[in-house]
Design a protein around this motif. Structure first.
Motif, PDB file in Angstrom:
ATOM      1  N   ILE A  17       0.839  -1.203   0.000  1.00  0.00           N
ATOM      2  CA  ILE A  17       0.000   0.000   0.000  1.00  0.00           C
ATOM      3  C   ILE A  17       0.872   1.249   0.000  1.00  0.00           C
ATOM      4  O   ILE A  17       1.759   1.409   0.851  1.00  0.00           O
ATOM      5  CB  ILE A  17      -0.922   0.019   1.241  1.00  0.00           C
ATOM      6  N   LYS A  18       0.604   2.126  -0.949  1.00  0.00           N
ATOM      7  CA  LYS A  18       1.209   3.465  -0.915  1.00  0.00           C
ATOM      8  C   LYS A  18       0.400   4.332   0.059  1.00  0.00           C
ATOM      9  O   LYS A  18      -0.824   4.368  -0.016  1.00  0.00           O
ATOM     10  CB  LYS A  18       1.190   4.101  -2.295  1.00  0.00           C
ATOM     11  N   VAL A  19       1.118   5.013   0.929  1.00  0.00           N
ATOM     12  CA  VAL A  19       0.443   5.783   1.984  1.00  0.00           C
ATOM     13  C   VAL A  19       0.830   7.264   1.859  1.00  0.00           C
ATOM     14  O   VAL A  19       2.012   7.591   1.705  1.00  0.00           O
ATOM     15  CB  VAL A  19       0.831   5.277   3.389  1.00  0.00           C
ATOM     16  N   THR A  20      -0.179   8.118   1.924  1.00  0.00           N
ATOM     17  CA  THR A  20       0.049   9.561   2.016  1.00  0.00           C
ATOM     18  C   THR A  20      -0.537  10.036   3.330  1.00  0.00           C
ATOM     19  O   THR A  20      -1.731   9.859   3.592  1.00  0.00           O
ATOM     20  CB  THR A  20      -0.616  10.318   0.854  1.00  0.00           C
ATOM     21  N   LEU A  21       0.305  10.630   4.151  1.00  0.00           N
ATOM     22  CA  LEU A  21      -0.121  11.148   5.448  1.00  0.00           C
ATOM     23  C   LEU A  21      -0.315  12.657   5.339  1.00  0.00           C
ATOM     24  O   LEU A  21       0.586  13.373   4.889  1.00  0.00           O
ATOM     25  CB  LEU A  21       0.928  10.822   6.518  1.00  0.00           C
ATOM     26  N   GLU A  22      -1.482  13.126   5.758  1.00  0.00           N
ATOM     27  CA  GLU A  22      -1.774  14.563   5.781  1.00  0.00           C
ATOM     28  C   GLU A  22      -2.137  14.955   7.203  1.00  0.00           C
ATOM     29  O   GLU A  22      -2.923  14.276   7.865  1.00  0.00           O
ATOM     30  CB  GLU A  22      -2.940  14.910   4.843  1.00  0.00           C
ATOM     31  N   ILE A  23      -1.544  16.065   7.656  1.00  0.00           N
ATOM     32  CA  ILE A  23      -1.801  16.550   9.015  1.00  0.00           C
ATOM     33  C   ILE A  23      -2.103  18.038   8.937  1.00  0.00           C
ATOM     34  O   ILE A  23      -1.409  18.805   8.263  1.00  0.00           O
ATOM     35  CB  ILE A  23      -0.577  16.336   9.940  1.00  0.00           C
ATOM     36  N   GLY A  24      -3.145  18.463   9.610  1.00  0.00           N
ATOM     37  CA  GLY A  24      -3.488  19.885   9.631  1.00  0.00           C
ATOM     38  C   GLY A  24      -4.422  20.186  10.778  1.00  0.00           C
ATOM     39  O   GLY A  24      -4.966  19.295  11.432  1.00  0.00           O
ATOM     40  N   ALA A  25      -4.611  21.478  11.034  1.00  0.00           N
ATOM     41  CA  ALA A  25      -5.569  21.892  12.050  1.00  0.00           C
ATOM     42  C   ALA A  25      -6.983  21.679  11.524  1.00  0.00           C
ATOM     43  O   ALA A  25      -7.242  21.770  10.330  1.00  0.00           O
ATOM     44  CB  ALA A  25      -5.359  23.366  12.418  1.00  0.00           C
ATOM     45  N   GLU A  26      -7.893  21.363  12.429  1.00  0.00           N
ATOM     46  CA  GLU A  26      -9.287  21.123  12.036  1.00  0.00           C
ATOM     47  C   GLU A  26      -9.847  22.358  11.324  1.00  0.00           C
ATOM     48  O   GLU A  26      -9.728  23.482  11.799  1.00  0.00           O
ATOM     49  CB  GLU A  26     -10.137  20.835  13.281  1.00  0.00           C
TER      50      GLU A  26
END
Length: 790
Positions: A17-26
């Motif tokens: 599985i290729k994984v893209t992690l995204e993180i941000g404020a709600e």
């Protein structure tokens, strides 16, 4: 702090599985995006299938009852199910700790604190990845304020929904389907006891009943209890709404879409095996869905619903309410193993999970927590909103009227005045006039005839003209040409004519009262004082003549001592022949017959900083295809050579004849409200035509009942502007969608313009620009206040 973590999974457990992690404020776009990889782990599928088979054989579920045939004691079977669940947990965490995924996990841990409230979205379309119990990831052990949800990799932003601003009840549609072999009365009791909610129950409904309810009413929450199942591919599901009817979600497709467009935010399927249902519901873009991952026993479903509704309705966020209610199921796992694994959220990433208070307040408004906490009841909140709108409208109205009184809006108001003037329907020329024009060809004609030219009209030409006019028997003759020189001594008859002909009126120019201003023009020496008048106009800063000066007191040094305007003298002479008198009424206004010519003041409608000295009125120009079409016209040389149409000769008896220069070399050219509309070479019109419009205004008002321009008192104008300001505030308070508010604002501006123009066609000049500014400014003020309070 509220954070959103998204894991985009592209692949499957067999191939990797290729994984893209995204993180941000709600609520914001992701600030961090990292790529990674999860290695193939097909044994997880085998472990899950083994656990699933063991789990499903344990007891009767909210599904067609299944008989137990295990071949060993029940306790051993329960323990086996727990062991398989633990093994599955170990396999998942081993997989999620692989070297290729570890950098993503480390980045994730660096960006979060243990106190953060975290939503974790697993975006994938793979059936096995959606079935996995992601809550078993050891990440959730450390982050107690985090919860996981499933999401489709493809989604759409939700349409704007609901126009309600505030409601007293949360509206719930509860479908109690086929209950054969299960107990769902507890579900009903829990919903009935829910505070601040209005629940409509459909007990084993027909498909048509369910469809009608979804179409006709606005629902916040959709609830289902009864039998349901999903197909093995995890992409389709069925609900048993009664003892005979089994429906797929797609069979309710259009009704559910309608419900979403009208505000449906949460669907709870407290029934068995709901991942297939969730997949179909996601395709319809329902914002939030709560389902059971596998078949669920009665007590488990009821306990979860009881705890979730209690936490959610008390103000807990939906995600944390699900997590806490799910984890509370751990207390009954001695009898119902792996109950904690069952509830799962399926989320449309374009939507923000609602809090309970958001069902009372339109989610488009996003009213601040301070407001909601301070004004707990709808009445209190409504009254506070009314106060905000009233205060904003009063302040904006005061500011607009204050700015207007300083004259800052005058240029735009006068432009609006001109625009409305030119849009009125066409009127016929005034048949009481004949205008004798003198152009360049007429001046050249006089030179060819060896007339002694001292200006545009020679003495010889004037003498001949007056003699020719005698045969037409006009009532009044107005000579709108300066003659500051005596008549040639060789033309004694002209001198006698100018002195004694009471029908003949001439003009001079009054000196401006300011030092350094142009000096006036003396009158013709032969004209008696009582038949002399000034030809002065008053023009605005943009050189447009919108006002008519009827009377003034000339400076003592002025060579022209006339106190009455040429237009007024001509009109009064014509009216006196009909027995109509003029006088000054007790209010100090000029009155002719029963018509009052209301005097213009320095603060009159759009005029807020204007020199209103003398006696001025507004000019209600006749609306013509061209301002020069005010009356029939003939040239000087045509009159002198008897080239006047015979029909016109018959009409001239008792009429007014104006004589004026229209040659381009003269300086007597003026702008009118029509100058912005006509072709470039007609933007300026000769003064004799302006005089004709002014004379016509007086005569038409007295004889034809044509209205004079009127305006409201200042206090009435203030109420008018405040009314539109208040309307703008109400619109902004009621319609919070920017697009819909903009459209409503445009409609109201169009309505305002139409009303003002409609009244203007009846000669009323009421505030358009101030009302429009107040409307828009109050909308902006109310919306800005909400934005600041978010």
């Amino acid at each position: 702090m509220q954070k959103l973590v998204v894991l985009n999974l592209d692949g499957d457990l067999s191939q990797g599985i290729k994984v893209t992690l995204e993180i941000g404020a709600e609520g914001d776009r992701a600030s961090i995006e990292v790529q990674g990889y999860l290695t193939p782990k097909p044994e997880i599928i085998a472990d899950y299938e083994l656990w699933r088979t063991t789990y499903r054989s344990l007891a009767n579920f909210r599904l067609t009852p299944v008989s137990i045939n295990v071949g060993s004691s029940l306790n051993e079977h329960l323990n086996n199910c727990r062991k398989l669940n633990n093994k599955l947990s170990q396999q998942m965490n081993s997989w999620l700790n692989c070297n290729s995924f570890r950098p993503l996990k480390e980045k994730l841990l660096k960006q979060l604190t243990l106190d953060d409230t975290v939503r974790v979205l697993i975006k994938t379309s793979d059936t096995w990845l959606r079935r996995l119990p992601w809550h078993l990831w050891d990440f959730f052990e450390d982050y107690s304020q985090a919860e996981v949800a499933l999401s489709a990799p493809e989604y759409e932003y939700l349409p704007k929904s609901k126009i309600d601003i505030i409601k007293e009840k949360v509206k719930i549609l509860a479908i109690l389907g086929n209950s054969q072999g299960i107990l769902i009365d507890k579900d009903r009791n829990l919903l009935e006891m829910l505070p601040d909610a209005e629940t409509t129950f459909l007990v084993e409904p027909q498909r048509s009943q369910l469809n009608e309810q979804l179409w006709e009413q606005d629902w916040d929450i959709l609830f289902f209890a009864g039998h349901s199942s999903s197909q093995e591919d995890g992409k389709n599901g069925n609900i048993f709404i009664n003892k005979t009817d089994c429906l797929t979600i797609y069979e309710l497709k259009y009704a559910l879409k309608k419900a979403v467009s009208k505000g449906l935010q949460l669907a709870i399927f407290n029934s068995c095996d709901g991942l297939g249902l969730a997949h179909q519901l996601e395709d319809l873009h329902i914002p939030q869905i709560i389902v059971m991952r596998e078949p669920v026993q009665d007590l488990v479903a009821q306990e979860f619903l009881k705890n979730f509704l209690k936490k959610f309705s008390s103000g807990e966020s939906m995600y944390l309410a699900v997590r806490e209610s799910r984890e509370k199921l751990h207390g009954i796992e001695d009898q119902y193993p792996c109950a904690v694994c069952l509830p799962i959220i399926c989320q449309n990433p374009a939507a923000v999970p609602p809090a309970w208070k958001d069902f009372f307040i339109n989610p488009q408004i996003e009213t601040s927590k301070l407001q909601v906490n301070k004004y707990r009841t709808p009445v209190q909140f409504w009254w506070r909103s009314v106060q905000v709108v009233l205060l904003s409208s009063l302040i904006i109205t005061g500011l607009v009227m204050g700015v207007r009184s300083l004259g800052l809006l005058q240029p735009s108001e006068l432009k609006a005045f001109d625009q409305m003037m030119t849009l009125r329907w066409q009127e016929k020329p005034d048949s009481r006039f004949l205008i004798i024009t003198i152009d360049e060809a007429d001046i050249q004609y006089q030179n060819r005839m060896n007339m002694n030219m001292r200006w545009s009209l020679s003495d010889q030409a004037l003498a001949q003209l007056l003699k020719k006019l005698d045969q037409y028997q006009p009532r009044t003759i107005g000579l709108d040409i300066y003659r500051d020189f005596p008549v040639d001594s060789n033309i004694a008859d002209l001198t006698n004519r100018l002195q004694k002909d009471k029908r003949l009126f001439a003009v001079c120019k009054v000196s401006a009262p300011l030092d350094g201003a142009p000096e006036g023009t003396p009158p013709a020496p032969e004209i008696p004082e009582q038949r002399l008048s000034f030809s002065d106009f008053v023009a605005d800063d943009n050189e447009v003549a919108r006002r008519q000066l009827l009377h003034l007191t000339p400076p003592l040094t002025s060579p022209c001592a006339a106190q009455y305007a040429f237009s007024l003298q001509i009109a009064l002479d014509y009216l006196e022949a009909k027995g109509i008198k003029s006088y000054i009424n007790p209010e100090g206004n000029l009155q002719i017959s029963n018509v009052v010519f209301k005097q213009l003041k320095s603060h009159t409608s759009g005029y807020q900083q204007v020199d209103a000295s003398g006696y001025q009125v507004l000019v209600n120009y006749r609306s013509l295809s061209s301002p020069q079409n005010i009356a029939q016209q003939v040239s000087l040389r045509d009159v002198l050579n008897d080239r006047i149409n015979s029909e016109l000769v018959e009409l001239l008896k008792g009429r007014i004849i104006l004589i004026g220069v229209i040659a381009p070399t003269t300086t007597d050219y003026w702008k009118t409200p029509y100058s912005a509309k006509v072709v470039p070479n007609q933007k300026l019109i000769p003064g004799v035509f302006v005089q004709a419009h002014m004379i016509s205004q007086i005569l038409s008002a007295v004889l034809d009942h044509r209205p004079l321009l009127w305006w409201w008192p200042t206090w009435v104008e203030g109420l008018w502007v405040w009314g539109w300001s208040l309307l703008g505030g109400i619109l902004a308070w009621y319609i919070r969608s920017p697009l819909r508010l903009g459209m409503a604002g445009m409609i109201m501006l169009l309505s305002l313009s139409s009303i003002c123009f409609g009244i203007f066609t009846q000669a009323g000049w009421i505030p358009l620009i101030p009302a429009a500014l107040a409307l828009i400014a109050t909308q902006v003020a109310v919306v800005s206040r909400d934005v600041r309070n978010r």
